[in-house]
Design a protein around this motif. Sequence first.
Motif, PDB file in Angstrom:
ATOM      1  N   GLY A 126       0.773  -1.198   0.000  1.00 13.78           N
ATOM      2  CA  GLY A 126       0.000   0.000   0.000  1.00 13.78           C
ATOM      3  C   GLY A 126       0.834   1.293   0.000  1.00 13.78           C
ATOM      4  O   GLY A 126       2.058   1.311   0.039  1.00 13.78           O
ATOM      5  N   CYS A 127       0.074   2.365  -0.089  1.00 13.22           N
ATOM      6  CA  CYS A 127       0.692   3.699  -0.064  1.00 13.22           C
ATOM      7  C   CYS A 127       1.598   3.850   1.157  1.00 13.22           C
ATOM      8  O   CYS A 127       2.604   4.550   1.110  1.00 13.22           O
ATOM      9  N   PHE A 128       1.239   3.203   2.267  1.00 16.81           N
ATOM     10  CA  PHE A 128       2.020   3.313   3.496  1.00 16.81           C
ATOM     11  C   PHE A 128       3.464   2.840   3.260  1.00 16.81           C
ATOM     12  O   PHE A 128       4.406   3.374   3.857  1.00 16.81           O
ATOM     13  N   GLY A 131       8.300  -1.328  -4.618  1.00 20.07           N
ATOM     14  CA  GLY A 131       7.440  -0.136  -4.616  1.00 20.07           C
ATOM     15  C   GLY A 131       5.971  -0.510  -4.683  1.00 20.07           C
ATOM     16  O   GLY A 131       5.598  -1.694  -4.765  1.00 20.07           O
ATOM     17  N   ASN A 132       5.146   0.499  -4.611  1.00 19.53           N
ATOM     18  CA  ASN A 132       3.692   0.324  -4.697  1.00 19.53           C
ATOM     19  C   ASN A 132       3.113   1.514  -5.452  1.00 19.53           C
ATOM     20  O   ASN A 132       3.390   2.671  -5.105  1.00 19.53           O
ATOM     21  N   GLU A 133       2.326   1.246  -6.459  1.00 21.71           N
ATOM     22  CA  GLU A 133       1.661   2.317  -7.231  1.00 21.71           C
ATOM     23  C   GLU A 133       2.628   3.487  -7.428  1.00 21.71           C
ATOM     24  O   GLU A 133       2.323   4.639  -7.106  1.00 21.71           O
ATOM     25  N   MET A 180      -0.658  -5.760 -10.556  1.00 21.08           N
ATOM     26  CA  MET A 180      -1.779  -5.013 -11.159  1.00 21.08           C
ATOM     27  C   MET A 180      -2.778  -4.716 -10.050  1.00 21.08           C
ATOM     28  O   MET A 180      -3.055  -5.592  -9.224  1.00 21.08           O
ATOM     29  N   HIS A 181      -3.291  -3.493 -10.008  1.00 20.33           N
ATOM     30  CA  HIS A 181      -4.302  -3.133  -9.010  1.00 20.33           C
ATOM     31  C   HIS A 181      -5.610  -2.830  -9.710  1.00 20.33           C
ATOM     32  O   HIS A 181      -5.636  -2.092 -10.694  1.00 20.33           O
ATOM     33  N   ASN A 182      -6.667  -3.409  -9.203  1.00 18.27           N
ATOM     34  CA  ASN A 182      -7.980  -3.130  -9.792  1.00 18.27           C
ATOM     35  C   ASN A 182      -9.068  -3.316  -8.750  1.00 18.27           C
ATOM     36  O   ASN A 182      -9.340  -4.438  -8.330  1.00 18.27           O
ATOM     37  N   TYR A 183      -9.666  -2.221  -8.340  1.00 20.08           N
ATOM     38  CA  TYR A 183     -10.754  -2.273  -7.355  1.00 20.08           C
ATOM     39  C   TYR A 183     -12.100  -2.236  -8.067  1.00 20.08           C
ATOM     40  O   TYR A 183     -12.232  -1.632  -9.133  1.00 20.08           O
ATOM     41  N   THR A 184     -13.097  -2.874  -7.465  1.00 20.89           N
ATOM     42  CA  THR A 184     -14.470  -2.759  -7.948  1.00 20.89           C
ATOM     43  C   THR A 184     -15.086  -1.584  -7.213  1.00 20.89           C
ATOM     44  O   THR A 184     -15.408  -1.683  -6.024  1.00 20.89           O
ATOM     45  N   ALA A 228     -13.776  -5.020  -3.452  1.00 22.88           N
ATOM     46  CA  ALA A 228     -14.781  -3.948  -3.522  1.00 22.88           C
ATOM     47  C   ALA A 228     -14.340  -2.772  -2.656  1.00 22.88           C
ATOM     48  O   ALA A 228     -13.857  -2.963  -1.539  1.00 22.88           O
ATOM     49  N   TRP A 229     -14.525  -1.584  -3.200  1.00 21.42           N
ATOM     50  CA  TRP A 229     -14.189  -0.360  -2.454  1.00 21.42           C
ATOM     51  C   TRP A 229     -15.444   0.505  -2.452  1.00 21.42           C
ATOM     52  O   TRP A 229     -15.815   1.057  -3.476  1.00 21.42           O
ATOM     53  N   TYR A 230     -16.104   0.550  -1.301  1.00 21.32           N
ATOM     54  CA  TYR A 230     -17.369   1.292  -1.187  1.00 21.32           C
ATOM     55  C   TYR A 230     -17.173   2.590  -0.401  1.00 21.32           C
ATOM     56  O   TYR A 230     -16.090   2.847   0.138  1.00 21.32           O
ATOM     57  N   ILE A 249      -6.251  -9.898  -1.906  1.00 24.35           N
ATOM     58  CA  ILE A 249      -7.487  -9.144  -1.708  1.00 24.35           C
ATOM     59  C   ILE A 249      -7.217  -8.025  -0.697  1.00 24.35           C
ATOM     60  O   ILE A 249      -6.450  -8.179   0.252  1.00 24.35           O
ATOM     61  N   ALA A 250      -7.854  -6.862  -0.963  1.00 26.96           N
ATOM     62  CA  ALA A 250      -7.673  -5.690  -0.104  1.00 26.96           C
ATOM     63  C   ALA A 250      -8.953  -5.487   0.713  1.00 26.96           C
ATOM     64  O   ALA A 250     -10.001  -5.279   0.128  1.00 26.96           O
ATOM     65  N   GLN A 251      -8.746  -5.537   2.018  1.00 21.66           N
ATOM     66  CA  GLN A 251      -7.603  -5.941   2.780  1.00 21.66           C
ATOM     67  C   GLN A 251      -8.068  -6.959   3.818  1.00 21.66           C
ATOM     68  O   GLN A 251      -9.268  -7.096   4.041  1.00 21.66           O
ATOM     69  N   VAL A 285     -10.563  -3.409   6.897  1.00 22.31           N
ATOM     70  CA  VAL A 285     -10.341  -2.407   5.857  1.00 22.31           C
ATOM     71  C   VAL A 285     -10.881  -2.946   4.531  1.00 22.31           C
ATOM     72  O   VAL A 285     -10.592  -4.091   4.170  1.00 22.31           O
ATOM     73  N   LEU A 286     -11.677  -2.135   3.821  1.00 29.04           N
ATOM     74  CA  LEU A 286     -12.218  -2.520   2.515  1.00 29.04           C
ATOM     75  C   LEU A 286     -12.873  -3.911   2.587  1.00 29.04           C
ATOM     76  O   LEU A 286     -13.605  -4.188   3.523  1.00 29.04           O
ATOM     77  N   GLN A 287     -12.605  -4.779   1.579  1.00 29.06           N
ATOM     78  CA  GLN A 287     -13.327  -6.068   1.525  1.00 29.06           C
ATOM     79  C   GLN A 287     -12.641  -7.096   2.424  1.00 29.06           C
ATOM     80  O   GLN A 287     -11.915  -7.987   1.961  1.00 29.06           O
TER      81      GLN A 287
END
Length: 525
Positions: free
Chosen positions: A93-95, A192-194, A270-274, A331-333, A375-377, A381-383
Amino acid sequence: MRSLLVGFTLIVMAITAPMMAAQKVELSIDASKTGAKIDRNIFGQFAEHLGHGVYEGIWVGPDSKIPNTHGIRNDVVGALKAIKVPNVRWPGGCFADEYHWRKSIGPQRSVTLNPNWGGVTEANTFGTHEFMDFLDQIGADAYVSVNVGSGTPQEAAEWLEYMTTDQLTALAKERAANGHPAPYKVALLGIGNESWDCGGNMSPDYYVSQMKIYSRFVRNFNPAQQYKQLMLKIAVGPGGDGPRWTDWTETVMKAYQQHTWSWDINGLSMHNYTVGHWPPSYTSVGFGETEYSQILKFTLEMDGLISKHSAIMDKYDPDKKVALFVDEWGAWYAPLSGSNPGFLVQQNSLRDAILASLNLNIFARHADRVRGANIAQMINVLQAMIITDKEKMVLTPTYYVFKMYVPFQDATFVPVTLDAGWYTHGDVALPRVDAIAAKDANGKLWLEITNLDPNQPVEIEASLGGGITAKSAAGETLTAPTVDSVNPFDAPNTVVPKAVSAKVQGGKLALKLEPKSVTVVAVEQ
Ligand code: AHR
């Protein structure tokens, strides 16, 4: 009055009966046509220093009243052991691109900041040793993301030396003094990350020059990882499907094609959130069929995204040596009302269970290239798999999907052909069912079938070939009263799997699937 009531009931039954009529779906499996191994790493987890993912989710400290082993909560460890977590990606993650490992080792921990996530302080009480202890307790491998954005190659190289060397260097002695003389194993290294965004806003070319330096100097010295079980180095990859992302994949993979003896990569992330649309606005609770069908439509875009980036990878790496690691998905709601928006708190419903199964099936169908996913996370956190509130813990519907899929870990993919039909709602049309099959190490055939339709049951008729003669099948199915059913603390068994079985009729396996359900069965021969 009574006859009126009976009449009314009959009319209602007549109207609803066709709605509930089971749809027949024929499915065939030829067990002789096996595909790639479904790498167990596609069931990986992600634990970032974010909200209550690590602190409270994993770490409560040795003095906590919550039962723990060396500060790590026992209930969470027990639950994670049961889903056989292959690896945990950490610390972000960004952290990760603001993390300095030295601040969280040894007796004195410096309190720092976590500007990415809620602007709170970071106690640094959970560091390298606590992470490794946690992995030891749950039986998972380490996937460590090193700081490329605000760190240096030297800092990352020293971290790896600290963790992995068995020679008596100053760093190894420091590790021993901090309680662990033996070297740690680091199975996966994220470079690294993103890096195209929170990881430093780098251009693809700039990232590639950094990636080569980190790949060269950030070495794993663990003697057990020199010839076998080599550490896999995962480069930052794309975060979407537009030209920005295809350029990124092209640039990294072109560099890989020309790599020399002195550096290498083994994976592309690869990062891909719903999410639907940014910022996340779909709610995780209190939604209906419209939001259910829309979110599932968005999630199925994972398949096209993988195909697109795999095709680019194929150009530069036709032998598929570089794995695609979908190391952030789910999923990111919208944040739950009343929660800190920087903590990414959301509920987890039956919809998420179905979403998880659809994505796992997509990864399995791409098993020749997709050999890792996280899966995140993992917690809060998130899903998440697990939600905690101080001493309380619940297992989410997504957790149960991961549990039901354990037999697919390292199993061999077996293609399934079916005419799924369609489930439609408004302007959304989705395949009514989705399915995968695989053979485990003992030759047992496993079948997963998801019924996306929230209103109609499905009658599966499965023809098995390729040396499999089925006698019966048995396993578990997961469904719930509504698409937004969750497992709250006061009713934690609302969405839990129940036993299901299938009979052989006329040489075919007959299995009835409830609406909006995920089913896994083992075929008895
Ligand atoms: O999972 C939350 C965040 O999403 C991660 O820190 C980051 O990599 C991504 O943007």
